[in-house]
Write a protein that holds these residues in place. Structure first.
Motif, PDB file in Angstrom:
ATOM      1  N   PRO A 129       0.238  -6.270   2.657  1.00 46.76           N
ATOM      2  CA  PRO A 129      -0.383  -4.994   2.274  1.00 46.76           C
ATOM      3  C   PRO A 129      -1.655  -4.739   3.069  1.00 46.76           C
ATOM      4  O   PRO A 129      -2.451  -5.650   3.300  1.00 46.76           O
ATOM      5  CB  PRO A 129      -0.678  -5.175   0.782  1.00 46.76           C
ATOM      6  CG  PRO A 129      -0.720  -6.659   0.573  1.00 46.76           C
ATOM      7  CD  PRO A 129       0.255  -7.241   1.556  1.00 46.76           C
ATOM      8  N   ASP A 131       0.826  -1.206   0.000  1.00 47.22           N
ATOM      9  CA  ASP A 131       0.000   0.000   0.000  1.00 47.22           C
ATOM     10  C   ASP A 131       0.864   1.262   0.000  1.00 47.22           C
ATOM     11  O   ASP A 131       2.083   1.220   0.180  1.00 47.22           O
ATOM     12  CB  ASP A 131      -0.932   0.004   1.214  1.00 47.22           C
ATOM     13  CG  ASP A 131      -0.166  -0.199   2.511  1.00 47.22           C
ATOM     14  OD1 ASP A 131       0.233   0.806   3.122  1.00 47.22           O
ATOM     15  OD2 ASP A 131       0.045  -1.361   2.897  1.00 47.22           O
ATOM     16  N   TYR A 134      -6.022   4.181   0.697  1.00 46.67           N
ATOM     17  CA  TYR A 134      -6.110   3.936   2.135  1.00 46.67           C
ATOM     18  C   TYR A 134      -7.537   3.490   2.449  1.00 46.67           C
ATOM     19  O   TYR A 134      -8.469   3.749   1.679  1.00 46.67           O
ATOM     20  CB  TYR A 134      -5.809   5.208   2.936  1.00 46.67           C
ATOM     21  CG  TYR A 134      -4.406   5.744   2.793  1.00 46.67           C
ATOM     22  CD1 TYR A 134      -3.363   5.236   3.560  1.00 46.67           C
ATOM     23  CD2 TYR A 134      -4.127   6.779   1.901  1.00 46.67           C
ATOM     24  CE1 TYR A 134      -2.073   5.742   3.433  1.00 46.67           C
ATOM     25  CE2 TYR A 134      -2.844   7.293   1.770  1.00 46.67           C
ATOM     26  CZ  TYR A 134      -1.829   6.767   2.533  1.00 46.67           C
ATOM     27  OH  TYR A 134      -0.561   7.259   2.419  1.00 46.67           O
ATOM     28  N   ILE A 148      -3.963  -2.760   2.027  1.00 50.26           N
ATOM     29  CA  ILE A 148      -5.033  -2.673   1.024  1.00 50.26           C
ATOM     30  C   ILE A 148      -4.923  -3.904   0.124  1.00 50.26           C
ATOM     31  O   ILE A 148      -3.916  -4.084  -0.553  1.00 50.26           O
ATOM     32  CB  ILE A 148      -4.910  -1.387   0.187  1.00 50.26           C
ATOM     33  CG1 ILE A 148      -4.811  -0.165   1.093  1.00 50.26           C
ATOM     34  CG2 ILE A 148      -6.075  -1.268  -0.769  1.00 50.26           C
ATOM     35  CD1 ILE A 148      -5.997   0.058   1.990  1.00 50.26           C
ATOM     36  N   TYR A 149      -5.940  -4.735   0.128  1.00 51.07           N
ATOM     37  CA  TYR A 149      -5.877  -5.976  -0.638  1.00 51.07           C
ATOM     38  C   TYR A 149      -7.287  -6.423  -1.022  1.00 51.07           C
ATOM     39  O   TYR A 149      -8.289  -5.924  -0.498  1.00 51.07           O
ATOM     40  CB  TYR A 149      -5.193  -7.072   0.180  1.00 51.07           C
ATOM     41  CG  TYR A 149      -5.877  -7.381   1.495  1.00 51.07           C
ATOM     42  CD1 TYR A 149      -6.856  -8.371   1.581  1.00 51.07           C
ATOM     43  CD2 TYR A 149      -5.566  -6.663   2.646  1.00 51.07           C
ATOM     44  CE1 TYR A 149      -7.501  -8.633   2.783  1.00 51.07           C
ATOM     45  CE2 TYR A 149      -6.204  -6.923   3.849  1.00 51.07           C
ATOM     46  CZ  TYR A 149      -7.164  -7.915   3.907  1.00 51.07           C
ATOM     47  OH  TYR A 149      -7.813  -8.175   5.089  1.00 51.07           O
TER      48      TYR A 149
END
Length: 598
Positions: free
Chosen positions: A335, A121, A403, A337-338
């Protein structure tokens, strides 16, 4: 070795190359150890027939004996040459198998790291310097390759050589073998001690190398600022200080490495002396033959490279372990963000809802958005205005899911962004960032970066809508002009308009513009706004700006301050409130800010 265990999957992937390399290693060693056996037979044959030769030296049998003995020696000579050639051939195959395998692993490892970088991210890249990322994927991977290639090759050859040769030595004379190998425990202690030092110093050196790379990368990227403020000498001094630290550490490691070679040579020399001294006594007492002694001396010399390679292998392994530890630090990062396993696809219509959203940047602890609520209906045009640091850009980052909010939810067409596939989400939203980035490529490829299938006509149309087509056609090579790293050959306004064209060519239903007109003049800005007004007719658009576009009929204008909405309404409604918006408009109208579009 625990840090290097992650590489075992690559050995399994290339197991046939690895096994072929091991087989060739064993065969090569077998042909090598045949040579001292044949030397023993030659010496014993000479010793046995020397007395016989003196007995017949005055007879007619001398010529026959000389001829037959010459043929035997020639046979042994030819066999020694054949075995040497066969040993060399399989040694070549060993290198072809194991070294080529290491290059494949290096290729796979670099790709794995690069792909992992792509998955991480945005917060990760704000926390780590570019030079450090580059150093790990280049220098650290190269040191790991030395482990999976040369170190493995030398280690396997050393192990098999030791096992086979020591077995043959014991078979000849166990007592002489014991004396010959007696220096080895001291050798093991030396290796253990020096390895510990090498590992510690290797970690420090790799960290310093990353620092040097980061300094150099920042200097090249910021060369305009450096020259503008006449800080060339200061940056040179900064780089020299980092280089001096790296040099001192590298020289210190080189001195430590230098302990291996003399230590090995000393132990090997002692082994040879003991072999000749103890072996000579054994020959005198008739326990072994002269051929056995010659065989032992050759065996000891054959063990010289394996013993010497122990230090080299140990150094490679320790450096690789330190480098792999640094790589694992990043590879182990998951990460934030996934895509969830049950992530859904979406056909974006354009409805956006911020529902009780609060967000604090992880790397700074600054709260950018507090209990934020906003609804944007499909087809609406919304302007977001506010002072620097009020949280405007954060809204764009949350909407394209760079985010995730700590509280609340961002909804797109009634679905939480966290439940959607990232590829679908970002493909169907055009985001034009405030910080423009152009690649060192042609203008055409920069414009169609997100839509590589776009044709030339689509590229020209997007450039025309962004009011940059005339500028591009003025270049000698037009749309085929290479813009240079980060678009360094273009003006700030040209870069921004190419970035806008990159967003427009996608032709999505939802567009987000993050203060992307700050570097263009008022006339060009007015032209772009006119083009956008027609282009955005049936699309949802969120335009983040610090300027007021009076001719652009926004459905809603929101004013942010410290992450909260302090004013909302249409242009006329906000003017009637006599708040921040009215103050900004009055200042622009009075000429304090010429960016107002009338």
């Amino acid at each position: 070795m625990k840090h290097l265990a992650v590489l075992n999957k690559y050995f399994l992937r290339y197991k046939w190359r690895f096994l072929l390399g091991l087989i060739c290693t064993v065969i090569s060693i077998v042909f090598s150890v045949f040579q001292p056996i044949m030397v023993r037979q030659i010496f014993d044959l000479l010793a046995q027939n020397l007395n016989n030769y003196h007995l017949i030296s005055d007879t007619n049998l001398k010529t026959i004996f000389h001829s037959d003995f010459s043929k035997v020696l020639a046979f042994y000579g030819v066999m020694l040459l054949v075995f040497a050639l066969l040993s060399g051939f399989f040694l070549y195959l060993q290198r072809q198998s194991l070294i080529v395998m290491s290059r494949h692993i290096e290729f796979d490892l670099k790709n794995e790291i690069y792909q992992h970088y792509q998955l991480l991210d945005l917060n990760f890249f704000k926390m780590h310097r570019t030079g450090d990322l580059m150093s790990r994927i280049t220098e650290d991977v190269s040191r790991v390759r030395m482990y999976v290639g040369p170190a493995i090759m030398y280690a396997t050859r050393t192990i098999f050589m030791l096992v086979i040769v020591v077995y043959l030595m014991i078979d000849v004379n166990p007592l002489l073998t014991l004396y010959t190998l007696s220096p080895l425990p001291f050798l093991a202690l030396t290796i253990y001690y020096v390895n510990h030092i090498i590992h510690r110093k290797s970690e420090r050196i790799q960290s310093q190398l990353s620092n040097i790379t980061s300094i150099a990368q920042e200097s090249y990227s910021g060369i305009r600022v450096i020259k503008s403020y006449v800080q060339e000498e200061g940056m040179i001094g900064h780089f020299e200080k980092a280089s001096e630290d790296y040099k001192i550490s590298s020289v210190s490691l080189a001195k430590t490495d230098a302990l291996f070679q003399p230590s090995m040579a000393l132990m090997i020399g002692l082994s040879v002396l003991l072999t000749i001294f103890i072996g000579g006594i054994q020959v005198i007492h008739g326990n072994i033959t002269v051929g056995n002694l010659a065989e032992f001396v050759i065996y000891v010399n054959m063990l010289m490279f394996p013993f010497l390679s122990i230090g080299m292998v140990a150094s490679m392994v320790q450096r690789a372990a330190a480098s792999q530890q640094r790589l694992n630090e990043f590879l182990d990062i998951q990460p934030a963000i996934y895509n969830r396993p049950d992530a859904k696809s979406i056909d974006v219509k354009g409805e956006v809802i911020f529902k009780n959203v609060s967000f604090t940047y992880p790397h700074t602890g600054i709260q950018a958005i507090q209990n934020f609520n906003l609804t944007v209906k499909p087809g609406e045009k919304v302007a977001v205005i506010g002072r620097t640091g009020s949280g405007k850009s954060t809204l764009a980052q949350l909407l394209i899911r760079m985010y995730d909010p700590q509280e609340g939810a961002v909804m797109l067409d009634g679905m939480d962004l966290r439940t959607l596939k990232l590829e679908d989400l970002r493909t169907q939203i055009s985001y034009v960032p405030q910080d423009v980035f152009l690649f060192s490529d042609t203008i055409t490829n920069n414009i169609r970066f997100g839509t590589p299938e776009a044709n030339e006509e689509a590229v020209r149309r997007a450039a025309r809508q962004a009011s940059v087509e005339k500028d591009i056609l003025g270049f000698p090579e037009g749309f085929n002009t290479v813009v240079g790293e980060r678009g360094v050959t273009l003006s700030g306004g040209q870069k921004q308009r190419i970035s806008i064209a990159r967003g427009l060519i996608k032709d999505p239903n939802l567009l987000v513009f993050d203060d992307c007109l700050s570097a263009v003049d008022a006339r060009t800005e007015k032209e772009i706004i006119g083009n956008l007004y027609a282009y955005l007719k049936d699309k949802t658009a969120i335009i983040i700006t610090h300027r007021i576009f009076a001719l652009f009929e926004f459905d809603k204008i929101i004013v942010l301050d410290e992450g909260k909405i302090v004013e909302t309404g249409t242009h006329d409604e906000l003017l009637s409130l006599n708040g921040y918006y009215a103050e900004l408009y009055a200042r622009q109208q009075s000429g304090d800010d010429e960016s107002v579009i009338e």
